[in-house]
Structure formats: C-alpha cells, structure tokens
Design a protein around this motif. Structure first.
Motif, PDB file in Angstrom:
ATOM      1  N   SER A 164       0.875  -1.266   0.082  1.00  0.00           N
ATOM      2  CA  SER A 164       0.042   0.010  -0.086  1.00  0.00           C
ATOM      3  C   SER A 164       0.963   1.347  -0.159  1.00  0.00           C
ATOM      4  O   SER A 164       0.625   2.163  -0.428  1.00  0.00           O
ATOM      5  CB  SER A 164      -0.885   0.069   1.160  1.00  0.00           C
ATOM      6  N   ILE A 165       1.978   1.091   0.841  1.00  0.00           N
ATOM      7  CA  ILE A 165       2.672   2.392   1.000  1.00  0.00           C
ATOM      8  C   ILE A 165       3.585   2.476  -0.440  1.00  0.00           C
ATOM      9  O   ILE A 165       3.656   3.540  -1.042  1.00  0.00           O
ATOM     10  CB  ILE A 165       3.819   2.165   2.003  1.00  0.00           C
ATOM     11  N   SER A 166       3.931   1.289  -1.097  1.00  0.00           N
ATOM     12  CA  SER A 166       4.704   1.579  -2.288  1.00  0.00           C
ATOM     13  C   SER A 166       3.980   2.041  -3.286  1.00  0.00           C
ATOM     14  O   SER A 166       4.060   2.736  -4.195  1.00  0.00           O
ATOM     15  CB  SER A 166       5.130   0.176  -2.762  1.00  0.00           C
ATOM     16  N   ARG A 167       2.534   1.682  -3.392  1.00  0.00           N
ATOM     17  CA  ARG A 167       1.630   2.071  -4.392  1.00  0.00           C
ATOM     18  C   ARG A 167       1.465   3.667  -4.366  1.00  0.00           C
ATOM     19  O   ARG A 167       1.537   4.291  -5.325  1.00  0.00           O
ATOM     20  CB  ARG A 167       0.146   1.585  -4.271  1.00  0.00           C
ATOM     21  N   LYS A 168       1.188   4.130  -3.084  1.00  0.00           N
ATOM     22  CA  LYS A 168       1.017   5.438  -2.818  1.00  0.00           C
ATOM     23  C   LYS A 168       2.266   6.192  -3.088  1.00  0.00           C
ATOM     24  O   LYS A 168       2.435   7.504  -3.818  1.00  0.00           O
ATOM     25  CB  LYS A 168       0.810   5.916  -1.308  1.00  0.00           C
ATOM     26  N   GLN A 169       3.483   5.509  -2.904  1.00  0.00           N
ATOM     27  CA  GLN A 169       5.029   6.192  -3.205  1.00  0.00           C
ATOM     28  C   GLN A 169       4.918   6.341  -4.771  1.00  0.00           C
ATOM     29  O   GLN A 169       5.701   7.308  -5.258  1.00  0.00           O
ATOM     30  CB  GLN A 169       5.960   5.459  -2.371  1.00  0.00           C
ATOM     31  N   ALA A 170       4.701   5.299  -5.336  1.00  0.00           N
ATOM     32  CA  ALA A 170       4.840   5.057  -6.509  1.00  0.00           C
ATOM     33  C   ALA A 170       3.888   6.117  -7.433  1.00  0.00           C
ATOM     34  O   ALA A 170       4.181   6.703  -8.468  1.00  0.00           O
ATOM     35  CB  ALA A 170       4.438   3.745  -7.146  1.00  0.00           C
ATOM     36  N   ARG A 171       2.707   6.238  -6.855  1.00  0.00           N
ATOM     37  CA  ARG A 171       1.786   7.282  -7.542  1.00  0.00           C
ATOM     38  C   ARG A 171       2.340   8.467  -7.188  1.00  0.00           C
ATOM     39  O   ARG A 171       2.351   9.462  -8.316  1.00  0.00           O
ATOM     40  CB  ARG A 171       0.451   7.307  -6.863  1.00  0.00           C
ATOM     41  N   TYR A 352       1.389  13.326   1.413  1.00  0.00           N
ATOM     42  CA  TYR A 352       1.641  11.927   1.794  1.00  0.00           C
ATOM     43  C   TYR A 352       2.552  11.899   2.854  1.00  0.00           C
ATOM     44  O   TYR A 352       3.902  12.238   2.717  1.00  0.00           O
ATOM     45  CB  TYR A 352       1.996  11.003   0.505  1.00  0.00           C
ATOM     46  N   ASP A 353       2.272  11.667   4.003  1.00  0.00           N
ATOM     47  CA  ASP A 353       2.906  11.576   5.150  1.00  0.00           C
ATOM     48  C   ASP A 353       3.188  10.099   5.567  1.00  0.00           C
ATOM     49  O   ASP A 353       2.288   9.271   5.801  1.00  0.00           O
ATOM     50  CB  ASP A 353       2.055  12.313   6.490  1.00  0.00           C
ATOM     51  N   SER A 354       4.567   9.747   5.328  1.00  0.00           N
ATOM     52  CA  SER A 354       4.787   8.452   5.471  1.00  0.00           C
ATOM     53  C   SER A 354       4.916   7.869   6.977  1.00  0.00           C
ATOM     54  O   SER A 354       4.778   6.651   7.209  1.00  0.00           O
ATOM     55  CB  SER A 354       6.365   8.301   5.138  1.00  0.00           C
ATOM     56  N   GLU A 355       5.020   8.884   7.917  1.00  0.00           N
ATOM     57  CA  GLU A 355       5.020   8.779   9.335  1.00  0.00           C
ATOM     58  C   GLU A 355       3.424   8.005   9.724  1.00  0.00           C
ATOM     59  O   GLU A 355       3.451   6.902  10.470  1.00  0.00           O
ATOM     60  CB  GLU A 355       4.997   9.834  10.084  1.00  0.00           C
ATOM     61  N   ILE A 356       2.440   8.406   9.129  1.00  0.00           N
ATOM     62  CA  ILE A 356       0.998   7.890   9.415  1.00  0.00           C
ATOM     63  C   ILE A 356       0.671   7.147   8.270  1.00  0.00           C
ATOM     64  O   ILE A 356      -0.572   6.772   8.408  1.00  0.00           O
ATOM     65  CB  ILE A 356       0.172   9.173   9.788  1.00  0.00           C
ATOM     66  N   ASP A 357       1.080   6.952   7.100  1.00  0.00           N
ATOM     67  CA  ASP A 357       0.631   6.381   5.976  1.00  0.00           C
ATOM     68  C   ASP A 357      -0.724   6.824   5.621  1.00  0.00           C
ATOM     69  O   ASP A 357      -1.480   6.114   5.422  1.00  0.00           O
ATOM     70  CB  ASP A 357       0.643   4.886   6.058  1.00  0.00           C
ATOM     71  N   ALA A 358      -0.541   8.261   5.233  1.00  0.00           N
ATOM     72  CA  ALA A 358      -1.827   8.616   4.986  1.00  0.00           C
ATOM     73  C   ALA A 358      -1.598  10.051   4.192  1.00  0.00           C
ATOM     74  O   ALA A 358      -0.478  10.682   4.329  1.00  0.00           O
ATOM     75  CB  ALA A 358      -2.822   8.998   6.118  1.00  0.00           C
ATOM     76  N   CYS A 359      -2.648  10.358   3.167  1.00  0.00           N
ATOM     77  CA  CYS A 359      -2.557  11.689   2.657  1.00  0.00           C
ATOM     78  C   CYS A 359      -3.156  12.646   3.284  1.00  0.00           C
ATOM     79  O   CYS A 359      -4.397  12.780   3.764  1.00  0.00           O
ATOM     80  CB  CYS A 359      -3.335  11.559   1.326  1.00  0.00           C
TER      81      CYS A 359
END
Length: 736
Positions: A164-171, A352-359
């Motif tokens: 999920s994180i990688s998809r958001k990061q890839a996006r 996108y905040d990677s600390e909480i994995d949310a936009c």
C-alpha cells in the motif's frame, strides 16, 4: 544315575564274572565301591609269600565311601583294577559332562530367556520412544504450523502495508515525474497579464460561440424542413428538390462556422501533429468528414444512403468545443485574479505523510509563487484522458467505416459512414466535461477567498484522508476570551493574570495573545517568563524566583494537587506557584458560525481532522463536544508530532493544488468541497461521454452495415447527442 550308567555297570559285572571265586577278589565289594556304596565287609589283604614273620594285623573299621581296596599285587588283578577304575572315572566324567551339558543347556536357555526378555523390553521401550517422538514431532509440527501461520499473517499484513505504501509512493513518484516532464513545455507569464488575456479570450469565445450556435440552428433547420411540411422553406434551398443548392448551402454554413472557430478547428489538427491528440481533434475530423460527405453527394448524387449530410451535427460539436474552451479560460482568469489579489497567500497541498501512511490536506506557505501558476497551465485530467480516447476513437471510426462501405460494394459510401460515425464519436457531454464545472467551481471559490488549479489537482485533494487544522482554524481571533479569575489568596488577580500571560505568550500560543491583551486592558502587570516548556496538559516556566505551572485539571491530578471540577461550556486553567495552587482562570472558547459550518461540512465529506495545535486546552474530546461531531472525528498527535506538522517545510516539494487568500477553516473547507465536486463531476462526465461515444459508434456501424439509411437521419443523430448531454448538464449544475 540314569539308565546309561546302569547299563555300563551291568556290562562291567558280566565282564568280571569270569574272575575265579577266591578270597583275594571280592566282586560284591568292587561293585559296591564302583557304585559309590560302602561294602558290607572290608576286604582283608592277602598274606605275602616271604620268609619274614607275619605282623599282626590290626582290625580297622571300613569307612562307608572312603575305604579303598588295596591294589592287587598279581598282574591280572592290577589290570582289572585299573580297568574298573578307568571305567569308573570315565563314567564319572561322562556323568559330570552330562550334568555340565545339562546345566549349560539350562543356563543357555535361561540366558536366551533373559536375552529375549531384554530384547522385548528394549523393543517396547524403543516403540514407546518412537511413539513419544512421533507425538513430540506432531506437536512440534502443529506448533510450527501455528507459528508459521502467525508469521505468514504478520508477513502478509506487513507486505500489504508495504505494498500500500509502495503504491502511494509510486503514485507520488509518477505524478512528480509527469510534472517534471510537463513543466518543460510550460511558459509562464505575469499573473496580471495572464488574467487579462484569459478574460479577453473567454469573452471572444463567448461571442463567437454564439454565432456558431446560430449557424448550427440554421443548418438544422435546412436539414429538418424538407421532412416537415409545417416548416416553411424556399424551394431553392430544399435539399430533396434541389440537392445541389441545398447541399451547397449546408457546406457554406459549415465553412463559415469553421472560419469563426478557426483557432479551435486548427488546434484539433495541431495537437494531433504534436503527438497530443485532444477532444478537439475529433471535432475537427468530424467537420472535415462532413465537408467530404457534402462533396461526395455533389459528385456522386446516386450513391445511396442519406441525402442530407451531418453538417448541423458537426457545427454543434464545434460550438460545444468552443464553449468548453470559453469555460476553461474564464476559470483560469478567476484563478489568476485570486493570485493577484493575495498579498501573502497560503497554499493547499495534498501531502503524503509516511509517518502515518496517509494523505493529508495541509495549509502551508506558498514556497514558490510560480509553482501555482505552473499548475494552472499544466495539462488537466481531460487532456490526459484525450490522449487515450481520441486515437482509439479515430482508429475505430476509420476501420468501421471501411468495413461498412466495402460490405455494400460501394466504396464511395466511405465518406457517409465516416461522417456518421465521427458525429457520435465525440458526444457533447464528453466535450463539455470540464470547462463548465471548472468555471462554476472557480467562481464559488473566488467568493470564498480561494482558487484551485484544475481538475487534476482537485483529484489529488479529493484523495486526502485527513485534514490538518490549526488553532486559528478552530477558534479564530475573537472567539477566545477570559471570563473570570478565581483567586485563592496567595497572590493578587493582576499577578495571576500576568503570570499566565507570560507563560502562554512565551510558549507562542494564541491563548497568550488573548491573555496579554486582557492584561493590557486591565492595566495589569506584565512579566517575563524563563525556561518555558510545553508539557502534556500545560506549560511550565519561571517568573522571577517562583516556579510557575499553568495547566488543565488532568495535569493537576498528575501533580497531586486537589481541584474542583469546572463548569459546562467553560474551560478552567489552574495556576500553580511553587507547588501551591494560586488561582483558577476560567476561559470560554466560542464556536463561530463559519467554523461550525466548516466542521459540519467536513463531517458530511467523511473526512477526519488532525489537530496540529499547541494550545493545551484544545483536545479531540473538546473539539468533538464543541462542534457536535462524532466520536473519533478528531485526532491529535503527541507534542513531537505537532511540531513536525507545524514545520514550515512539512509539505515542501509538493505541488500546490489551491491557494487561500483568507484565514480560517471556512475557506479551507470550501477548497476541499469544491475540489471534491469538481473531480467528481469531471469523472462522471468523462465516464458517461465515453460510454455514449463508444456505444453510438457501434450502433451507427451496425445500421451502416445493414444499409439502414432511414435510421440515420440528421435528427436521430442530434437527438442522440442531446439525450446523452442531459445527465452531464445536471452533474455540471451541482458544482455551482
């Protein structure tokens, strides 16, 4: 003694029976001696034949088994005695050997029994050990399987989270890469100049599109009138009675409309030549196909098919494309106006905040003034959609037209088929999917003190999960006030107010400004605080020589200081001087009308709030109670997390989606609401338009393949376009 021994003695007795019966040889004594029994009478020695006088012989008792007969002195007797003795020894030896063999057999048998019992016990022990080992292995396998399942589940969850994180990061990486590539072709101008240019272009397009609409109505009248006797029409313009002049008139209207919208018509081919086909490309090809159809009807009048070209439809599509361009230009002019009116605008980012994995939707300073202008000029959602749909529609139209025309055996019908399919390939709803919605959204946001860059950035904001709210968003200036001071007698009221103002002002809280202003209004004493530090539920510091603590009731409970409960609708702050409660300050946090509406709007949009506030009086429970929100609506990180959210460089590197020219939660939520409506309207319009275009192309191809010219008049094509535009029009009105 066994039978074998008896037989040996009997044979021995027979053998000795040949011995003469004399006094020198007593057979019974010998037998008794051999058999191990005492003789009845001891044998007396024979007198020696010598000259010496005889010695008296003393009588001796004959022992039972130990008395032995004297050896015979004559040769025959010695031989018999030796034979008997040897036979006796042999018999005894044989008897002993038999006994030893028997004992050996018994011992061997007992040893075998013991060995068998030992092996049996060993086998039982081995079997039990194997059974226990199998049970242990089974239990270990079950435990290992359970542990493996737990590990696999944890790994799956971790992999899912990482995926999920990688998809958001890839996006995010893909968006950044696209932006970097598109920025190379973007040329920025001064916002003031761009605003006037966009406004002037929108005005010109509005006037010219009105002329094109009039030409479309005239072409529709010329197309419908021959079929309706109630509509007056000169005979010279009747296509059925005078096809040459009638078709020429329609072609003239088409050419005149193209001259009026020459920029839109030319941009369709220009974008295709530059490798970025747009929706206008389909409109340009539809107009060209209509002119070719008119020419084919003039050159080959008896080709069959429809007698009236689709000129009215192509002119209507040109009008729709011009209105789309007009709406987009007007929306950009309003966005540029907001940029020009703002002195120090705030930017709205989808970070996108990677600390909480949310936009998160956050407000931060506009790091680069040209970044928002770049987002306005960037290709939008509909432009990226056109890169896919337009080539597919063009290729499909060409292939289907060739199949339909050659199926009838008349290649000249290709122009008719090509014009008919292209007339439905670009529905009006698809052409008007963005401009009107963007214009309505930009107009609404401009009144609220905000502007949005476009549908692409609106889609980014729509994907946010949480909204970061500051103190001023929740309680703007004037909504916090001091109600009362409860003095417990240690210091004066002015000192209580001054100490509280010094601590909160040094901590940088909005509450400090309120208390400082109140102190100045009451002509109180102002102090200077040292070593100020924010703690959970309060603030601590030193004023003069005293150690001061200002905090909530929860902090007082932790410190072990007894307090009284506060009143409903009021918030009490407790001032502790040198570990002794000195006073209680009663504050009132009032909810303003605009803030209350903004929070309720956030609730309807199913968004959660992240409270990035340092004011220790503001908590999730307090916000949910004050604004009548559901439990769990608001969340507040720890002090370190708040500092991270309030960092000015928190969203640096992200592209701004919108700007704000006013403070407060109202404009912020209006931007999010406008982005949600704009992104939803564009997505729905594109979906409906795509479905209508592909379905219409297939229907027209089927009718062409069946040579059903009666089912493809101009009226039916126009009705198909208008019917599919109705839902798009309704969706567009929701963005007002």
């Amino acid at each position: 003694m066994d039978r074998k021994d008896d037989m040996d003695l009997e044979s021995l007795k027979n053998m000795l029976s040949d011995v003469p019966d004399t006094d020198e040889f007593d057979l019974d004594s010998i037998i008794a001696e051999v058999s191990g029994q005492a003789p009845a009478k001891a044998a007396e020695p024979m007198p020696k034949a010598s000259a010496e006088p005889e010695k008296p012989v003393e009588p001796q008792p004959a022992p039972a088994a130990e008395t032995k007969a004297e050896e015979p002195k004559t040769a025959p007797r010695n031989k018999k005695d030796k034979t008997a003795k040897k036979a006796a020894e042999t018999a005894a030896a044989e008897h002993e050997s038999v006994e030893e063999a028997r004992e050996a057999r018994i011992a061997a048998r007992e040893q075998k029994m013991e060995e068998r019992e030992r092996r049996t016990a060993q086998k039982i022990a081995e079997r039990q050990a194997r059974r226990e080992a199998k049970l242990a292995e089974k239990e270990a396998a079950e435990k290992a399987a359970e542990q493996q399942e737990i590990v696999e589940e944890a790994a799956a969850e971790e992999a899912s989270r990482k995926a999920s994180i990688s998809r958001k990061q890839a996006r995010a990486a893909r968006i950044a890469a696209d932006q970097a590539e598109e920025e190379e072709d973007i040329k920025l101008v001064d916002p003031e100049v761009a605003m006037h240019a966009a406004r002037r272009r929108s005005g010109i397009l509005s006037f010219r599109s009105l002329l094109v609409l009039i030409l479309a109505a005239a072409a529709a009248y010329l197309s419908f009138a021959p079929s309706f006797e109630a509509l007056p029409l000169p005979v010279v313009l009747d296509i059925l009675q005078n096809p040459t002049i009638g078709i020429g008139a329609l072609a003239a209207l088409q050419i005149l409309a193209l001259l009026i919208g020459i920029d839109v018509f030319g941009n369709g081919f220009s974008s295709l030549l530059h490798g970025r086909p747009a929706r206008g490309t389909l409109v340009s090809f539809a107009a060209l196909a209509s002119l070719l159809h008119c020419a084919s009807l003039l050159v080959f009048p008896d080709q069959g098919g429809v007698a009236v070209p689709y000129t009215a439809v192509s002119i209507l599509l040109l009008y729709a494309e011009m209105r789309e361009a007009r709406g987009r230009s007007l929306a950009q002019a309003r966005s540029y106006r907001a940029v020009c009116e703002a002195e120090q605008p705030l930017a709205v980012y989808s970070h996108y905040d990677s600390e909480i994995d949310a936009c998160n939707a956050v407000k931060c300073p506009l790091y680069d003034a040209s970044s928002f202008l770049t987002e306005i000029e960037r290709p939008d959602t509909v432009d990226r959609f056109s890169l896919i749909y337009t080539p597919i529609a063009l290729a499909l139209a060409i292939v289907l037209s060739l199949v339909a025309s050659f199926n009838c055996g008349e290649p000249v019908r290709f122009f008719w088929a090509f014009s008919a399919i292209l007339s439905v390939s670009a529905p009006v709803g698809l052409l008007c999917a963005f401009g009107a919605s963007y214009k309505n959204t930009a107009s609404r946001l401009l009144r609220s003190g905000a502007a949005i860059a476009g549908a692409r950035q609106a889609n980014l904001l729509r994907g946010t999960e949480k909204v970061m709210l500051l103190e001023n968003d929740l309680f703007p200036t004037g909504s916090i006030e001091l109600e009362a001071i409860d003095n417990l007698g240690r210091i004066t009221d002015e000192q209580i107010l001054g100490c509280a103002a010094a601590l909160t002002e040094s901590a940088g809280l909005e509450l400090g400004r309120v208390l400082t202003d109140t102190t100045k209004e009451r002509f109180g004493i102002t102090f200077t605080a040292r070593d100020v530090r924010l703690v959970e539920g309060g603030v601590t510091g030193a004023v003069g020589t005293s150690r001061i603590v200002l905090g909530t009731a929860a902090l007082m409970v932790k410190m072990g200081i007894p307090i009284e409960s506060g009143h409903k609708g009021q918030i009490n702050m407790y001032l502790v001087v040198d570990n002794a409660l000195a006073g209680v300050l009663t504050m009132r946090y009032q909810t303003t009308k605009n803030t209350y509406k903004a929070m309720r709007l956030m609730r309807r949009m199913h968004m959660n709030a992240v409270l990035a506030v340092r004011d220790f009086n503001i908590s999730p429970a307090m916000v949910e109670e004050e604004f009548d929100l559901r439990h769990g609506f608001a969340d507040q990180p720890d002090p370190a997390g708040v500092d991270r959210l309030l960092n000015p460089n928190y969203a640096k590197g992200d592209a701004p989606a919108a700007i704000l020219t006013r403070e407060g939660a109202g404009p912020f939520m209006q931007v999010l609401r406008g982005a949600d409506k704009l992104a939803g309207a564009v997505r729905s319009a594109l979906t409906l338009g795509t479905f209508a275009g592909l379905l219409g192309m297939l229907i027209v191809f089927y009718l062409l393949y069946q040579n059903a010219a009666d089912a493809l008049p101009v009226m039916n094509i126009l009705l198909y376009q208008l019917i599919w535009y109705i839902p798009v029009f309704i969706i567009t009105q929701q963005t007002r």
